[in-house]
Design an enzyme around this catalytic site. Structure first.
Site, PDB file in Angstrom:
ATOM      1  N   PRO A 107      24.563 -69.045  31.254  1.00 41.36           N
ATOM      2  CG  PRO A 107      22.825 -67.679  32.012  1.00 41.36           C
ATOM      3  CD  PRO A 107      23.633 -68.890  32.387  1.00 41.36           C
TER       4      PRO A 107
ATOM      5  NE  ARG B 265      29.824 -63.169  17.883  1.00 44.52           N
ATOM      6  CZ  ARG B 265      28.705 -63.415  17.238  1.00 44.52           C
ATOM      7  NH1 ARG B 265      28.059 -62.428  16.643  1.00 44.52           N
ATOM      8  NH2 ARG B 265      28.206 -64.627  17.190  1.00 44.52           N
TER       9      ARG B 265
ATOM     10  CB  CYS C 101      45.867 -53.511   6.309  1.00 51.33           C
ATOM     11  SG  CYS C 101      46.269 -51.856   6.825  1.00 51.33           S
ATOM     12  CD  GLU C 102      42.971 -59.725   7.840  1.00 53.15           C
ATOM     13  OE1 GLU C 102      44.060 -59.252   8.198  1.00 53.15           O
ATOM     14  OE2 GLU C 102      42.639 -60.875   8.067  1.00 53.15           O
TER      15      GLU C 102
HETATM   16  N1  LLP Z   1      29.569 -72.447  29.286  1.00 53.19           N
HETATM   17  C1  LLP Z   1      30.606 -72.905  28.558  1.00 53.19           C
HETATM   18  C2  LLP Z   1      31.358 -74.048  29.015  1.00 53.19           C
HETATM   19  C3  LLP Z   1      30.949 -72.266  27.354  1.00 53.19           C
HETATM   20  O1  LLP Z   1      31.963 -72.729  26.636  1.00 53.19           O
HETATM   21  C4  LLP Z   1      30.199 -71.135  26.918  1.00 53.19           C
HETATM   22  C5  LLP Z   1      30.550 -70.441  25.703  1.00 53.19           C
HETATM   23  C6  LLP Z   1      29.141 -70.691  27.723  1.00 53.19           C
HETATM   24  C7  LLP Z   1      28.857 -71.375  28.898  1.00 53.19           C
HETATM   25  C8  LLP Z   1      28.310 -69.501  27.373  1.00 53.19           C
HETATM   26  O2  LLP Z   1      27.571 -69.719  26.211  1.00 53.19           O
HETATM   27  P1  LLP Z   1      26.530 -68.605  25.707  1.00 53.19           P
HETATM   28  O3  LLP Z   1      25.363 -68.572  26.665  1.00 53.19           O
HETATM   29  O4  LLP Z   1      27.249 -67.308  25.677  1.00 53.19           O
HETATM   30  O5  LLP Z   1      26.150 -69.059  24.336  1.00 53.19           O
HETATM   31  N2  LLP Z   1      32.828 -66.401  20.507  1.00 53.19           N
HETATM   32  C9  LLP Z   1      31.624 -67.059  20.042  1.00 53.19           C
HETATM   33  C10 LLP Z   1      30.931 -67.779  21.160  1.00 53.19           C
HETATM   34  C11 LLP Z   1      31.821 -68.771  21.845  1.00 53.19           C
HETATM   35  C12 LLP Z   1      31.119 -69.463  22.985  1.00 53.19           C
HETATM   36  C13 LLP Z   1      32.114 -70.095  23.873  1.00 53.19           C
HETATM   37  N3  LLP Z   1      31.555 -70.765  25.002  1.00 53.19           N
HETATM   38  C14 LLP Z   1      30.722 -66.036  19.392  1.00 53.19           C
HETATM   39  O6  LLP Z   1      31.090 -64.876  19.308  1.00 53.19           O
HETATM   40  O7  LLP Z   1      29.624 -66.377  18.927  1.00 53.19           O
END
Ligand code: LLP
Length: 436
Positions: free
Chosen positions: A295, A334, A365-366
């Site tokens: 997580p 995001r 600037c976007e």
């Molecule tokens: N494990 C792996 C292999 C992952 O690729 C990720 C997230 C996680 C765990 C953790 O997932 P979480 O529990 O945080 O959902 N930048 C995007 C999210 C990208 C997630 C990338 N991988 C955003 O801001 O929503």
């Protein structure tokens, strides 16, 4: 005003100011300046404990939750993880180095990523990484070679794709067969890569990993993934006598950004995954594997809030209104990337009626430099007001940039009514430091 806040740690005090972790956000903005990331340390710890407890209650010994530190990687969060007994998932030499500098023992770290460089692999092995989560054959070759040089057998999990649609937004939907991540079960390539890994002398294959996506609310997705993965464990046992010791189900549970978002009870979800794994393992004739999960968002998202100072308030009659702030896509990309939604407030005017419908926009600037659209703010919102954006603890600081040479904000931790700086504000000198 009696309001239903998106997170438990948000409130309003007698002065009509927004509070976070029980502290007055307007005072915090004054004390530390803006833009400012706030992090509720108590909340991070509580979120970690929910996972730890649920794991202890539902999964066999040796199972553990790992904090996916890509969600927010900085020294203090690794110290907190260490104190809470949480493992970690890291995805680059940079995250590994940050964890090491914070005193986090790498033996409890899992190294992820779809394209680790030779240097990354050598660096991780040299520093005693616990596990690699290997994505592909090329990587297995390099891990094997570097492990041989180091005179060790490296523990490895293989990242596989179970072929599941999580119905989250496309850019973070990763469990499908055509994903850039992992090796597909459906095409038979997963079976091949397992056999290949088993031929490597300096690799100790410990099991499988999958990650289906992020910000996932869809019912039973993790259960479905677990089922497919357990069946695969059974299949490989039948095919070549190899039984996986670990099954890593990745990260991905969704969090509440706005009032309309659902709420996931992590403890209940984990119990349900455990029931699925127990049943599926019995059916497949394999032991209940040690379970790992990673997580990220659900550990740090609701522990974060960002404070800004309003600049211009632009009213375009008959069209729309804008409240500009002193940060934006540089500290929170995001909306620009995913069209993500946020709950936003004028932190000092919580008891005023909210009749100014406006977009909260950044200083870059976007045109796409937007934090949130169609938010109702206090009508009197004006230059100098403190604006707050909730639930910014995950993938905000970690995705921040210096676009337009904007300096990145400081991060202040809130703990038991006290506050302290965990990341100092970037200075103009920091911005030119690497220039020759
Ligand atoms: N494990 C792996 C292999 C992952 O690729 C990720 C997230 C996680 C765990 C953790 O997932 P979480 O529990 O945080 O959902 N930048 C995007 C999210 C990208 C997630 C990338 N991988 C955003 O801001 O929503």
């Amino acid at each position: 005003m009696n309001e239903n806040f998106v997170c438990k740690n948000i409130g309003v005090n007698e002065e009509g100011h927004l509070t976070f972790a029980g502290q007055d956000t307007v005072s915090l903005a004054k004390e530390y300046g803006t833009p400012l990331y706030l992090m509720d340390e108590d909340r991070i710890r509580e979120n970690m404990r929910v996972y730890k407890k649920a794991f202890a209650e539902n999964f066999p010994e040796g199972s553990e939750p790992l904090f996916a530190s890509k969600a927010c990687s900085f020294a203090q969060v690794y110290r907190i993880a260490l104190e809470e007994g949480m493992g970690i998932d890291v995805v680059s030499s940079g995250e590994i180095y940050t964890a090491m500098k914070a005193g986090y023992p790498l033996s409890n770290a899992h190294f992820h990523g779809n394209n680790k460089t030779d240097e990354d692999i050598a660096f991780a092995i040299r520093n005693g990484i616990g596990f690699f989560v290997s994505d592909n054959r090329e990587e297995l070759d390099v891990i094997d070679r570097e492990a041989q040089k180091a005179g060790i057998r490296q523990k490895v999990l293989l990242r596989l794709t179970p072929g599941i649609d999580t119905h989250t937004y496309e850019k973070i939907n990763t469990g499908l067969v055509d994903s850039k991540f992992g090796t597909a079960i459906e095409t038979g390539q997963a079976e091949e890569i397992v056999k290949y890994a088993l031929t490597k002398e300096n690799i100790e294959l410990k099991g499988y990993h999958c990650h289906v996506g992020s910000q996932v609310f869809a019912e039973d997705v993790f259960e479905e993934a677990a089922l497919i993965m357990i069946r695969f464990i059974g299949h490989m046992k039948d095919v070549c006598g190899y039984t996986a010791e670990y099954l890593d189900l990745g990260g991905g549970y969704g969090v509440r950004y706005v009032a309309g978002d659902g709420y996931i009870n992590i403890a209940e979800k984990i119990r349900s995954v455990a029931e699925t794994v127990a049943k599926a393992s019995a059916e497949a004739g394999v032991p209940f594997p040690k379970i790992l999960m990673e997580p990220g968002r659900s550990i740090v998202a609701d522990a974060g809030m960002t404070l800004y100072t309003a600049g211009s308030v632009k009213r375009i009659p008959g069209y729309k209104n804008y409240v500009s702030i002193d940060g934006g896509m540089t500290d929170n990309p995001r909306f620009a990337l995913y069209g993500s939604k946020y709950t936003c407030y004028n932190a000092g005017k919580m008891n005023e009626e909210r009749t100014l419908n406006a977009s909260l926009v950044g200083r870059c600037c976007e045109s796409g430099d937007i934090i949130a659209e169609k938010i109702d703010f206090a009508q009197s919102t004006c230059r100098g007001d403190v604006m707050a954006v909730c639930t910014t603890g995950a993938y905000n600081y970690s995705m921040a940039s210096n676009y337009n040479r904007v300096a990145r904000p400081a991060m202040v931790m809130l703990k038991g009514g006290e506050s302290y700086i965990a990341i100092r504000r970037e200075t103009l000198d920091d911005l030119v430091n690497l220039d020759i």
